[in-house]
Design a protein around this motif. Sequence first.
Motif, PDB file in Angstrom:
ATOM      1  N   UNK A  74      42.515  32.539  89.771  1.00 30.41           N
ATOM      2  CA  UNK A  74      42.305  31.933  91.095  1.00 30.41           C
ATOM      3  C   UNK A  74      40.986  31.197  91.180  1.00 30.41           C
ATOM      4  N   UNK A  75      39.972  31.750  90.571  1.00 37.21           N
ATOM      5  CA  UNK A  75      38.640  31.152  90.655  1.00 37.21           C
ATOM      6  C   UNK A  75      38.450  30.012  89.673  1.00 37.21           C
ATOM      7  N   UNK A  76      39.473  29.779  88.845  1.00 34.79           N
ATOM      8  CA  UNK A  76      39.399  28.725  87.820  1.00 34.79           C
ATOM      9  C   UNK A  76      38.244  28.945  86.854  1.00 34.79           C
ATOM     10  N   UNK A  77      37.896  30.195  86.639  1.00 31.40           N
ATOM     11  CA  UNK A  77      36.854  30.498  85.660  1.00 31.40           C
ATOM     12  C   UNK A  77      37.447  30.904  84.319  1.00 31.40           C
ATOM     13  N   UNK A  78      38.762  31.007  84.276  1.00 31.42           N
ATOM     14  CA  UNK A  78      39.444  31.260  83.014  1.00 31.42           C
ATOM     15  C   UNK A  78      40.756  30.507  82.995  1.00 31.42           C
ATOM     16  N   UNK A  79      41.098  29.968  81.845  1.00 34.72           N
ATOM     17  CA  UNK A  79      42.440  29.430  81.653  1.00 34.72           C
ATOM     18  C   UNK A  79      43.050  30.115  80.444  1.00 34.72           C
ATOM     19  N   UNK A  80      44.366  30.132  80.416  1.00 34.57           N
ATOM     20  CA  UNK A  80      45.079  30.879  79.401  1.00 34.57           C
ATOM     21  C   UNK A  80      46.178  30.018  78.778  1.00 34.57           C
ATOM     22  N   UNK A  81      46.533  30.372  77.574  1.00 33.67           N
ATOM     23  CA  UNK A  81      47.681  29.764  76.922  1.00 33.67           C
ATOM     24  C   UNK A  81      48.516  30.890  76.329  1.00 33.67           C
ATOM     25  N   UNK A  82      49.634  31.170  76.974  1.00 35.17           N
ATOM     26  CA  UNK A  82      50.567  32.150  76.446  1.00 35.17           C
ATOM     27  C   UNK A  82      51.504  31.452  75.484  1.00 35.17           C
ATOM     28  N   UNK A  83      51.502  31.903  74.246  1.00 30.02           N
ATOM     29  CA  UNK A  83      52.299  31.264  73.199  1.00 30.02           C
ATOM     30  C   UNK A  83      53.360  32.241  72.723  1.00 30.02           C
ATOM     31  N   UNK A  84      54.607  31.881  72.917  1.00 29.77           N
ATOM     32  CA  UNK A  84      55.736  32.714  72.504  1.00 29.77           C
ATOM     33  C   UNK A  84      56.565  31.993  71.449  1.00 29.77           C
ATOM     34  N   UNK A  85      57.389  32.758  70.772  1.00 28.98           N
ATOM     35  CA  UNK A  85      58.269  32.196  69.735  1.00 28.98           C
ATOM     36  C   UNK A  85      57.481  31.293  68.788  1.00 28.98           C
ATOM     37  N   UNK A  86      56.377  31.800  68.320  1.00 32.23           N
ATOM     38  CA  UNK A  86      55.495  31.003  67.472  1.00 32.23           C
ATOM     39  C   UNK A  86      56.167  30.639  66.152  1.00 32.23           C
ATOM     40  N   UNK A  87      55.823  29.456  65.678  1.00 29.49           N
ATOM     41  CA  UNK A  87      56.359  28.925  64.434  1.00 29.49           C
ATOM     42  C   UNK A  87      55.210  28.661  63.463  1.00 29.49           C
ATOM     43  N   UNK A  88      55.489  28.641  62.170  1.00 31.95           N
ATOM     44  CA  UNK A  88      54.415  28.320  61.214  1.00 31.95           C
ATOM     45  C   UNK A  88      53.732  26.990  61.517  1.00 31.95           C
ATOM     46  N   UNK A  89      54.474  26.033  62.052  1.00 26.25           N
ATOM     47  CA  UNK A  89      53.867  24.731  62.357  1.00 26.25           C
ATOM     48  C   UNK A  89      52.936  24.765  63.571  1.00 26.25           C
ATOM     49  N   UNK A  90      52.867  25.902  64.244  1.00 24.43           N
ATOM     50  CA  UNK A  90      51.887  26.068  65.325  1.00 24.43           C
ATOM     51  C   UNK A  90      50.513  26.467  64.780  1.00 24.43           C
ATOM     52  N   UNK A  91      50.432  26.728  63.499  1.00 21.99           N
ATOM     53  CA  UNK A  91      49.165  27.087  62.879  1.00 21.99           C
ATOM     54  C   UNK A  91      48.156  25.964  63.046  1.00 21.99           C
ATOM     55  N   UNK A  92      47.000  26.301  63.623  1.00 27.05           N
ATOM     56  CA  UNK A  92      45.973  25.296  63.900  1.00 27.05           C
ATOM     57  C   UNK A  92      44.760  25.982  64.520  1.00 27.05           C
TER      58      UNK A  92
END
Length: 119
Positions: A74-92
């Motif tokens: 709510x305070x915009x002091x944190x952002x998140x990235x929930x990553x599901x069904x990860x693939x090898x090509x998501x490696x980075x």
Amino acid sequence: QVPLQESGGGLVQAGGSLRLSCAVAAHTFSSHAMGWFRQAPGKEREFVASIRTAGGQKYYADSVKGRFNISRDRAATSIYLQMNMLKPEDTAVYYCAAHQVGATKYNIFGQGTQVTVSS
């Protein structure tokens, strides 16, 4: 103070999930939007997802639609990235980013966090 600081990267098997976090030193700048970018070895940095500061609209790269979700507190002091069904090509290396007010593009980046997806 570091404007953006990522955490949450690691090693995961294909099909697994990870949640990245970004601590935002919001008092140091104003932004139009916050986002996530990634850079794989030998490739250019690419856009992954973003969320607008006003309105909260979300945008995703085609390669991650339906698998990744960007959010913020709510305070915009944190952002998140929930990553599901990860693939090898998501490696980075994943970077938190801010499109600062007055800038023409994303111009503030964190130091990055490594995500490795094994097959």
